[in-house]
Design a protein around this motif. Structure first.
Motif, PDB file in Angstrom:
ATOM      1  N   GLN A   1       0.831  -1.203   0.000  1.00  0.00           N
ATOM      2  CA  GLN A   1       0.000   0.000   0.000  1.00  0.00           C
ATOM      3  C   GLN A   1       0.866   1.252   0.000  1.00  0.00           C
ATOM      4  O   GLN A   1       0.432   2.319  -0.416  1.00  0.00           O
ATOM      5  CB  GLN A   1      -0.907   0.002   1.235  1.00  0.00           C
ATOM      6  N   LEU A   2       2.099   1.093   0.484  1.00  0.00           N
ATOM      7  CA  LEU A   2       3.032   2.216   0.595  1.00  0.00           C
ATOM      8  C   LEU A   2       4.382   1.801   0.026  1.00  0.00           C
ATOM      9  O   LEU A   2       4.869   0.702   0.298  1.00  0.00           O
ATOM     10  CB  LEU A   2       3.206   2.626   2.062  1.00  0.00           C
ATOM     11  N   SER A   3       4.978   2.688  -0.748  1.00  0.00           N
ATOM     12  CA  SER A   3       6.336   2.479  -1.241  1.00  0.00           C
ATOM     13  C   SER A   3       7.231   3.557  -0.641  1.00  0.00           C
ATOM     14  O   SER A   3       6.952   4.756  -0.772  1.00  0.00           O
ATOM     15  CB  SER A   3       6.384   2.564  -2.770  1.00  0.00           C
ATOM     16  N   VAL A   4       8.289   3.135   0.031  1.00  0.00           N
ATOM     17  CA  VAL A   4       9.254   4.064   0.611  1.00  0.00           C
ATOM     18  C   VAL A   4      10.409   4.201  -0.372  1.00  0.00           C
ATOM     19  O   VAL A   4      11.141   3.238  -0.622  1.00  0.00           O
ATOM     20  CB  VAL A   4       9.770   3.575   1.973  1.00  0.00           C
TER      21      VAL A   4
ATOM     22  N   ALA B   1      11.508  -1.553  10.925  1.00  0.00           N
ATOM     23  CA  ALA B   1      11.033  -1.506  12.312  1.00  0.00           C
ATOM     24  C   ALA B   1       9.822  -0.586  12.442  1.00  0.00           C
ATOM     25  O   ALA B   1       8.909  -0.851  13.234  1.00  0.00           O
ATOM     26  CB  ALA B   1      12.160  -1.034  13.238  1.00  0.00           C
ATOM     27  N   ALA B   2       9.791   0.496  11.669  1.00  0.00           N
ATOM     28  CA  ALA B   2       8.697   1.468  11.759  1.00  0.00           C
ATOM     29  C   ALA B   2       7.423   0.988  11.077  1.00  0.00           C
ATOM     30  O   ALA B   2       6.318   1.360  11.489  1.00  0.00           O
ATOM     31  CB  ALA B   2       9.127   2.802  11.149  1.00  0.00           C
ATOM     32  N   LEU B   3       7.550   0.133  10.043  1.00  0.00           N
ATOM     33  CA  LEU B   3       6.391  -0.154   9.201  1.00  0.00           C
ATOM     34  C   LEU B   3       5.891  -1.588   9.239  1.00  0.00           C
ATOM     35  O   LEU B   3       4.730  -1.837   8.879  1.00  0.00           O
ATOM     36  CB  LEU B   3       6.707   0.221   7.740  1.00  0.00           C
ATOM     37  N   ARG B   4       6.702  -2.526   9.647  1.00  0.00           N
ATOM     38  CA  ARG B   4       6.204  -3.903   9.711  1.00  0.00           C
ATOM     39  C   ARG B   4       5.078  -3.998  10.737  1.00  0.00           C
ATOM     40  O   ARG B   4       5.207  -3.550  11.861  1.00  0.00           O
ATOM     41  CB  ARG B   4       7.335  -4.865  10.070  1.00  0.00           C
ATOM     42  N   GLY B   5       3.982  -4.569  10.310  1.00  0.00           N
ATOM     43  CA  GLY B   5       2.814  -4.678  11.179  1.00  0.00           C
ATOM     44  C   GLY B   5       1.883  -3.483  11.100  1.00  0.00           C
ATOM     45  O   GLY B   5       0.784  -3.512  11.667  1.00  0.00           O
TER      46      GLY B   5
ATOM     47  N   LEU C   1       1.300  -1.631   7.872  1.00  0.00           N
ATOM     48  CA  LEU C   1       0.628  -1.798   6.579  1.00  0.00           C
ATOM     49  C   LEU C   1       1.590  -2.502   5.629  1.00  0.00           C
ATOM     50  O   LEU C   1       2.811  -2.484   5.853  1.00  0.00           O
ATOM     51  CB  LEU C   1       0.165  -0.453   5.997  1.00  0.00           C
ATOM     52  N   PRO C   2       1.092  -3.118   4.552  1.00  0.00           N
ATOM     53  CA  PRO C   2       1.989  -3.713   3.567  1.00  0.00           C
ATOM     54  C   PRO C   2       2.817  -2.618   2.873  1.00  0.00           C
ATOM     55  O   PRO C   2       2.256  -1.616   2.423  1.00  0.00           O
ATOM     56  CB  PRO C   2       1.041  -4.401   2.581  1.00  0.00           C
ATOM     57  N   PHE C   3       4.117  -2.816   2.762  1.00  0.00           N
ATOM     58  CA  PHE C   3       4.987  -1.786   2.203  1.00  0.00           C
ATOM     59  C   PHE C   3       6.139  -2.422   1.447  1.00  0.00           C
ATOM     60  O   PHE C   3       6.429  -3.619   1.581  1.00  0.00           O
ATOM     61  CB  PHE C   3       5.530  -0.879   3.312  1.00  0.00           C
ATOM     62  N   GLU C   4       6.791  -1.602   0.658  1.00  0.00           N
ATOM     63  CA  GLU C   4       8.038  -1.973   0.008  1.00  0.00           C
ATOM     64  C   GLU C   4       9.023  -0.820   0.175  1.00  0.00           C
ATOM     65  O   GLU C   4       8.620   0.326   0.435  1.00  0.00           O
ATOM     66  CB  GLU C   4       7.824  -2.273  -1.479  1.00  0.00           C
ATOM     67  N   ILE C   5      10.291  -1.133   0.061  1.00  0.00           N
ATOM     68  CA  ILE C   5      11.340  -0.117   0.115  1.00  0.00           C
ATOM     69  C   ILE C   5      12.038  -0.120  -1.235  1.00  0.00           C
ATOM     70  O   ILE C   5      12.558  -1.152  -1.675  1.00  0.00           O
ATOM     71  CB  ILE C   5      12.369  -0.417   1.224  1.00  0.00           C
ATOM     72  N   VAL C   6      12.045   1.015  -1.910  1.00  0.00           N
ATOM     73  CA  VAL C   6      12.671   1.130  -3.226  1.00  0.00           C
ATOM     74  C   VAL C   6      13.889   2.043  -3.103  1.00  0.00           C
ATOM     75  O   VAL C   6      13.751   3.263  -2.993  1.00  0.00           O
ATOM     76  CB  VAL C   6      11.684   1.676  -4.275  1.00  0.00           C
TER      77      VAL C   6
ATOM     78  N   ASP D   1       8.892   8.669  11.753  1.00  0.00           N
ATOM     79  CA  ASP D   1       7.918   9.708  11.441  1.00  0.00           C
ATOM     80  C   ASP D   1       6.948   9.293  10.336  1.00  0.00           C
ATOM     81  O   ASP D   1       5.922   9.958  10.140  1.00  0.00           O
ATOM     82  CB  ASP D   1       8.622  11.002  11.015  1.00  0.00           C
ATOM     83  N   ILE D   2       7.248   8.229   9.599  1.00  0.00           N
ATOM     84  CA  ILE D   2       6.348   7.824   8.523  1.00  0.00           C
ATOM     85  C   ILE D   2       4.961   7.459   9.054  1.00  0.00           C
ATOM     86  O   ILE D   2       3.949   7.909   8.495  1.00  0.00           O
ATOM     87  CB  ILE D   2       6.953   6.671   7.691  1.00  0.00           C
ATOM     88  N   PRO D   3       4.839   6.663  10.137  1.00  0.00           N
ATOM     89  CA  PRO D   3       3.497   6.414  10.677  1.00  0.00           C
ATOM     90  C   PRO D   3       2.768   7.694  11.095  1.00  0.00           C
ATOM     91  O   PRO D   3       1.535   7.770  10.996  1.00  0.00           O
ATOM     92  CB  PRO D   3       3.765   5.503  11.881  1.00  0.00           C
ATOM     93  N   LYS D   4       3.516   8.708  11.537  1.00  0.00           N
ATOM     94  CA  LYS D   4       2.890   9.994  11.882  1.00  0.00           C
ATOM     95  C   LYS D   4       2.268  10.641  10.642  1.00  0.00           C
ATOM     96  O   LYS D   4       1.139  11.160  10.686  1.00  0.00           O
ATOM     97  CB  LYS D   4       3.927  10.932  12.499  1.00  0.00           C
ATOM     98  N   LEU D   5       2.989  10.593   9.525  1.00  0.00           N
ATOM     99  CA  LEU D   5       2.452  11.145   8.283  1.00  0.00           C
ATOM    100  C   LEU D   5       1.246  10.340   7.805  1.00  0.00           C
ATOM    101  O   LEU D   5       0.262  10.904   7.309  1.00  0.00           O
ATOM    102  CB  LEU D   5       3.536  11.162   7.205  1.00  0.00           C
ATOM    103  N   LEU D   6       1.317   9.017   7.963  1.00  0.00           N
ATOM    104  CA  LEU D   6       0.181   8.173   7.584  1.00  0.00           C
ATOM    105  C   LEU D   6      -1.058   8.487   8.435  1.00  0.00           C
ATOM    106  O   LEU D   6      -2.190   8.488   7.928  1.00  0.00           O
ATOM    107  CB  LEU D   6       0.554   6.701   7.725  1.00  0.00           C
ATOM    108  N   ALA D   7      -0.840   8.759   9.713  1.00  0.00           N
ATOM    109  CA  ALA D   7      -1.957   9.118  10.594  1.00  0.00           C
ATOM    110  C   ALA D   7      -2.574  10.449  10.176  1.00  0.00           C
ATOM    111  O   ALA D   7      -3.804  10.618  10.217  1.00  0.00           O
ATOM    112  CB  ALA D   7      -1.481   9.177  12.042  1.00  0.00           C
TER     113      ALA D   7
END
Length: 243
Positions: A7-10, A30-34, A36-41, A105-111
């Motif tokens: 759902q999110l690409s970093v 560590a910030a994103l597992r659990g 939402l589904p994500f990938e790191i590019v 801070d990424i979960p903060k932006l998602l919130a």
């Protein structure tokens, strides 16, 4: 096991950041597992050190990690666009590869996105407490003041590398070198709204900065004039489909 569609690409552009890659990838997971589904590019902009080798080795350990390599050095804006084009997520988070942005801070932006109006397509990080040298902070303050006066983008910090934006909206923007510094103004030109979100900022722990204040200022003058022209010449048209 089949990976869930992200759902999110970093997207992380890098040039000669071999010592910052592994720590930053670890912090992102560590910030994103659990959450939402994500990938790191990661987009390696033809590094001259062994950044690409470090990424290759890390890719075998981190299933979310994808690695893209520029066969010639093309600059940060191009690297970001390369990553966004390759991304599979509908939303993109960007981070600078030097480790000064905090992935927590990424979960903060998602919130912020979760509670925002649908016409807000960019959530821009705002480094309230900069962890840079005095000269760099002064240059950034001067550049932000001039940009704000010329573009009226109501954004206190466009140079912050951590941002969250809709992939489709980004790819609809005009592309040019250094465009990543003007995303709020370009998004607003396209008819979208943007907000600034206070985020953490950290000192660089390894490697050296790829920019100097004079070079950035000289390029910035030309860029500002170009973006101001784009805004002046932009045109928004309301459309509706006839049933």
């Amino acid at each position: 096991m089949t990976q869930q569609a992200p759902q999110l690409s970093v997207v992380v552009p890098v040039f000669n950041e071999r010592d910052n890659v592994a720590p930053l990838v670890g912090e992102i997971t560590a910030a994103l597992r659990g959450v939402l589904p994500f990938e790191i590019v990661y987009v390696d902009d033809h590094s001259r050190d062994d950044t690409l080798d470090v990424l290759r080795a890390l890719k075998a350990q981190v299933p979310e990690l994808r690695v893209i390599h520029h066969v010639s050095q093309s600059g940060q804006s191009t690297a970001i666009r390369t990553g966004v084009k390759a991304a599979r997520g509908a939303w993109i988070a960007t981070l600078d590869g030097d480790g000064q942005n905090d992935p927590a801070d990424i979960p903060k932006l998602l919130a912020q996105r979760a509670s925002a109006a649908p016409d807000i397509k960019l959530f821009a990080g705002w480094r309230v407490h900069r962890r840079d040298s005095g000269s760099k902070r002064w240059a950034s303050k001067w550049a932000n003041a001039i940009r704000s006066r010329m573009l009226r983008d109501a954004t206190p910090d466009t140079g912050c590398g951590i941002k969250l934006f809709e992939r489709a909206a980004f790819l609809d923007l005009p592309y040019f070198d250094h465009m990543h510094r003007y995303l709020p103004a370009l998004m607003q030109r396209a008819g979208w709204k943007t907000v600034s979100v206070p985020v953490n900022h950290r000192p660089r722990s390894a490697g050296v900065s790829k920019y100097n204040n004079l070079g950035r200022a000289l390029v910035g003058i030309a860029d500002l004039r170009g973006v101001a022209w784009l805004i002046k010449r932009g045109k928004l048209t309301q459309v509706r489909e006839i049933e």
